[in-house]
Each structure stands twice: as structure tokens, then as C-alpha cells.
Design a protein around this motif. Structure first.
Motif, short mmCIF file in Angstrom:
data_model
loop_
_atom_site.label_atom_id
_atom_site.label_comp_id
_atom_site.label_asym_id
_atom_site.label_seq_id
_atom_site.Cartn_x
_atom_site.Cartn_y
_atom_site.Cartn_z
N VAL A 36 -25.17 -4.44 -16.36
CA VAL A 36 -24.41 -3.03 -15.38
C VAL A 36 -24.58 -1.82 -17.01
CG1 VAL A 36 -23.43 -1.73 -14.44
CG2 VAL A 36 -23.99 -4.00 -13.48
N GLY A 37 -24.21 -2.42 -18.05
CA GLY A 37 -24.10 -1.18 -19.05
C GLY A 37 -25.33 -0.81 -19.31
N GLU A 38 -26.30 -2.34 -19.17
CA GLU A 38 -27.36 -1.55 -20.35
C GLU A 38 -28.19 -0.37 -18.67
OE1 GLU A 38 -28.24 -1.56 -22.75
OE2 GLU A 38 -26.86 -2.86 -23.57
N LEU A 39 -28.05 -1.06 -17.62
CA LEU A 39 -28.85 -0.74 -16.81
C LEU A 39 -28.52 1.01 -16.24
CD1 LEU A 39 -31.34 -1.48 -14.16
CD2 LEU A 39 -29.27 -1.93 -12.80
N SER A 40 -27.53 1.30 -16.91
CA SER A 40 -26.81 2.65 -16.42
C SER A 40 -27.36 3.29 -17.84
CB SER A 40 -25.55 2.61 -16.10
OG SER A 40 -24.75 1.35 -15.64
N SER A 171 -27.45 -10.97 -23.69
CA SER A 171 -27.76 -9.93 -24.98
C SER A 171 -29.15 -9.58 -25.38
CB SER A 171 -26.90 -10.34 -26.93
OG SER A 171 -28.37 -11.91 -26.73
N ASN A 172 -29.85 -10.05 -24.76
CA ASN A 172 -31.60 -9.46 -24.02
C ASN A 172 -31.35 -8.71 -22.93
OD1 ASN A 172 -32.04 -11.35 -26.20
ND2 ASN A 172 -32.79 -13.00 -25.11
N ALA A 173 -30.58 -8.37 -22.39
CA ALA A 173 -30.65 -7.99 -20.90
C ALA A 173 -31.99 -6.28 -20.92
CB ALA A 173 -29.27 -7.22 -20.73
N ALA A 174 -30.87 -6.02 -22.11
CA ALA A 174 -31.53 -4.00 -21.86
C ALA A 174 -33.82 -4.62 -21.80
CB ALA A 174 -31.64 -3.94 -23.09
N SER A 175 -33.90 -5.42 -22.41
CA SER A 175 -35.26 -5.73 -22.64
C SER A 175 -36.02 -6.33 -21.55
CB SER A 175 -35.49 -6.93 -23.97
OG SER A 175 -35.81 -8.18 -24.31
N MET A 176 -35.01 -7.17 -20.66
CA MET A 176 -35.03 -8.00 -19.74
C MET A 176 -35.22 -6.64 -18.13
SD MET A 176 -33.34 -11.16 -20.04
CE MET A 176 -34.27 -12.70 -18.80
N LEU A 177 -34.28 -5.75 -18.57
CA LEU A 177 -33.92 -4.93 -17.05
C LEU A 177 -35.53 -3.80 -17.53
CD1 LEU A 177 -30.70 -4.79 -17.44
CD2 LEU A 177 -31.33 -5.34 -15.54
N SER A 178 -35.69 -3.04 -18.74
CA SER A 178 -36.66 -2.67 -18.73
C SER A 178 -37.81 -3.38 -18.36
CB SER A 178 -36.99 -1.90 -20.09
OG SER A 178 -37.58 -2.93 -20.27
N GLU A 179 -38.29 -4.59 -18.67
CA GLU A 179 -39.23 -5.37 -17.64
C GLU A 179 -39.54 -5.77 -16.42
OE1 GLU A 179 -42.62 -6.22 -18.49
OE2 GLU A 179 -41.46 -5.28 -20.47
N TRP A 180 -38.22 -5.48 -15.88
CA TRP A 180 -38.61 -6.00 -14.64
C TRP A 180 -38.07 -4.35 -13.59
CZ3 TRP A 180 -33.54 -4.70 -11.17
CH2 TRP A 180 -33.47 -5.17 -10.28
N LEU A 181 -37.68 -3.03 -14.01
CA LEU A 181 -37.64 -2.13 -13.21
C LEU A 181 -39.43 -1.70 -13.72
CD1 LEU A 181 -35.20 0.28 -15.58
CD2 LEU A 181 -34.83 -0.77 -13.10
#
Ligand SMILES: Cc1cc2nc3c(=O)[nH]c(=O)nc-3n(C[C@H](O)[C@H](O)[C@H](O)COP(=O)(O)O)c2cc1C
Length: 240
Positions: A36-40, A171-181
């Protein structure tokens, strides 16, 4: 002077349709907290963390005994409020949001029980809203968590697909989140680009969710109560 007034009116209208997103999550060992920190960092959103009312419980002790018992209670009687663990009060007005992202740990294949408690009491207030689901698990697949979300938010407008991030991928959340968005076309949800005027004589065709035409000009937007409408073919949250 007339022209200035017109431009001012137009700016107010465009600002008025800005969408709002809420992220609701629970996290026991902070993997979802980190996600959630990355998503924010990637989207504008208000964030609410659900907390169990009973403090200091070790959900992982004795082969996850407490978490397991809580999930079993919900599975055995999902329609009964007493099956759900008490949580701290949550101060949020869901009516302000048109998109809600739920971020959940998986417990015994299901959604972690404290987050189920929140949705049991508030899922009905999410009717018609866009719902995104992010699930963190060690290895188990997330279909039963999706089932929980759909049971608890029966009239949510779910964004597909959900995002599954395994604990080891945190630790890969940032890139997974941006792809998902990108995949769920999150940027289209704001509706702003879609209703911004591109000429000097913009039209806004506004329907309510029942399909009734409410108007087709700037004034028709300004005179509405806050809520969800179809504006120029897009479902948007109007914050008047
Ligand atoms: C009570 C409990 C039950 C769990 N059950 C499962 C499971 O059935 N399958 C799985 O892959 N992970 C399971 N996990 C692991 C969590 O899904 C995983 O560690 C997740 O990343 C935790 O998110 P958090 O750190 O935000 O709490 C369980 C964790 C707990 C505490």
C-alpha cells in the motif's frame, strides 16, 4: 467579462468531477502495508488501515491457530455478524469515493478476517463503486479471496483482474502495481480527460444510474448532488 465568467464556470465544473479513491487494507506482518505504501506513491488516494479491536494477538502461533479459528467461524456462518472479529472504529465517509482498492492478506485461502469484518459492515455502502482487489499470500491462489470480496460487496463494480503479489514478490510491488494500474485502465476512472472541454462550446450529457437524462450542459453538472453519474458515457463521481 462574460467570457471570463464562462471560463471560470467551466473550470469549476471540471474540478467538480474529480474522482476520489480510497485504499482499505489490513496487514499483520506488514507485507500488505508495504504494498500500500508503494501504491500511495503511484496514485492519489486516501488510505485506511483496519485494526482488530483485540490487541496483541499472535495469529501465527500454534500453526496459525487464532487466524484459522476466525476464518473457520466466518466460513461456517458468513451471514452472522458474530462470526466476524471486532475491529477498531473506522472514520471514513464511503460516499465520497468512487473507487475503492481493497488490499488483503490471504489467510487459509480466504481474506484475512479483520478485513472481512470491515467489509461485512460496509460492503453495502460500496454499491456501484469501482472495486480493485490486491491480495498478498505466501503461495496459495487468490480465487477464494475474490469470492469473499464479491460476497461482502455484492453490488461492487469489480475491476478485473485482481492483483496477486506473493510475499516473496513484495519488493517488486512497485513495478507489479504500475503494470496492474495500466491493465485495469486506472487512469480512465477519473473521467477528467474524458469530459474536459476541447472547444469553446462543450457539452456534458449527464445521466443518472437509472438511465434518466439529467441535462446536457455545464449547468446540468453544477446543479447535481454529489454522487455517481454517467457523464459523456463515463461513470464518474461528481463531488459538488
Ligand atoms: C493466519 C494466517 C494464515 C495464512 N494462511 C495462508 C495460506 O493458507 N496460504 C498462503 O499462501 N499464505 C498464508 N498465510 C501467509 C500470508 O498470506 C502472507 O504472509 C501475506 O503476505 C501476509 O500479509 P501481511 O504481511 O500484510 O499480513 C497466512 C498467514 C496468516 C497470519
Amino acid at each position: 467579462m462574460r467570457k471570463v465568467m464562462f471560463i471560470l464556470t467551466l473550470m469549476l465544473s471540471v474540478m467538480a468531477v474529480q474522482a476520489k479513491t480510497l485504499i482499505v487494507y489490513y496487514s499483520y506482518t506488514n507485507n500488505v502495508h508495504r504494498i500500500v505504501g508503494e501504491l500511495s506513491k503511484q496514485i492519489e488516494a486516501d488510505v485506511v488501515r483496519i485494526e482488530p479491536a483485540e490487541k496483541g494477538l499472535d495469529y501465527a502461533a500454534n500453526n496459525y491457530a487464532i487466524g484459522s479459528a476466525q476464518i473457520a467461524a466466518i466460513r461456517n456462518n458468513p451471514g452472522d455478524a458474530s462470526s466476524y472479529p471486532a475491529i477498531d472504529p473506522v472514520n471514513v465517509n464511503l460516499a465520497e469515493y468512487n473507487c475503492i482498492i481493497i488490499a488483503a492478506p490471504l489467510w487459509w485461502s480466504n481474506m484475512a478476517s479483520p478485513l472481512q469484518s470491515y467489509l461485512f459492515h460496509n460492503g453495502a455502502a460500496m454499491t456501484g463503486k469501482k472495486i480493485g482487489l490486491i491480495v498478498s499470500s505466501a503461495s496459495s491462489g487468490i480465487s477464494a479471496v475474490e469470492g469473499d470480496a464479491k460476497r461482502l460487496i455484492p453490488n461492487g463494480d469489480f475491476l478485473a483482474p485482481s492483483l496477486w503479489i506473493r510475499s516473496a514478490q513484495t519488493s517488486n510491488a512497485a513495478s507489479m502495481l504500475s503494470e496492474w494500474l495500466k491493465t485495469i485502465k486506472y487512469s480512465d476512472l477519473s473521467g477528467i480527460e474524458n469530459i474536459s472541454p476541447d472547444g469553446s462550446n462543450p457539452t456534458y450529457t449527464v445521466f443518472n444510474l437509472g438511465g434518466q437524462l439529467l441535462g446536457s450542459n455545464v449547468e446540468s453538472l453544477q446543479n447535481l448532488e454529489s454522487g455517481v453519474y454517467i457523464v459523456n458515457g463515463k461513470k464518474i463521481y461528481l463531488n459538488n
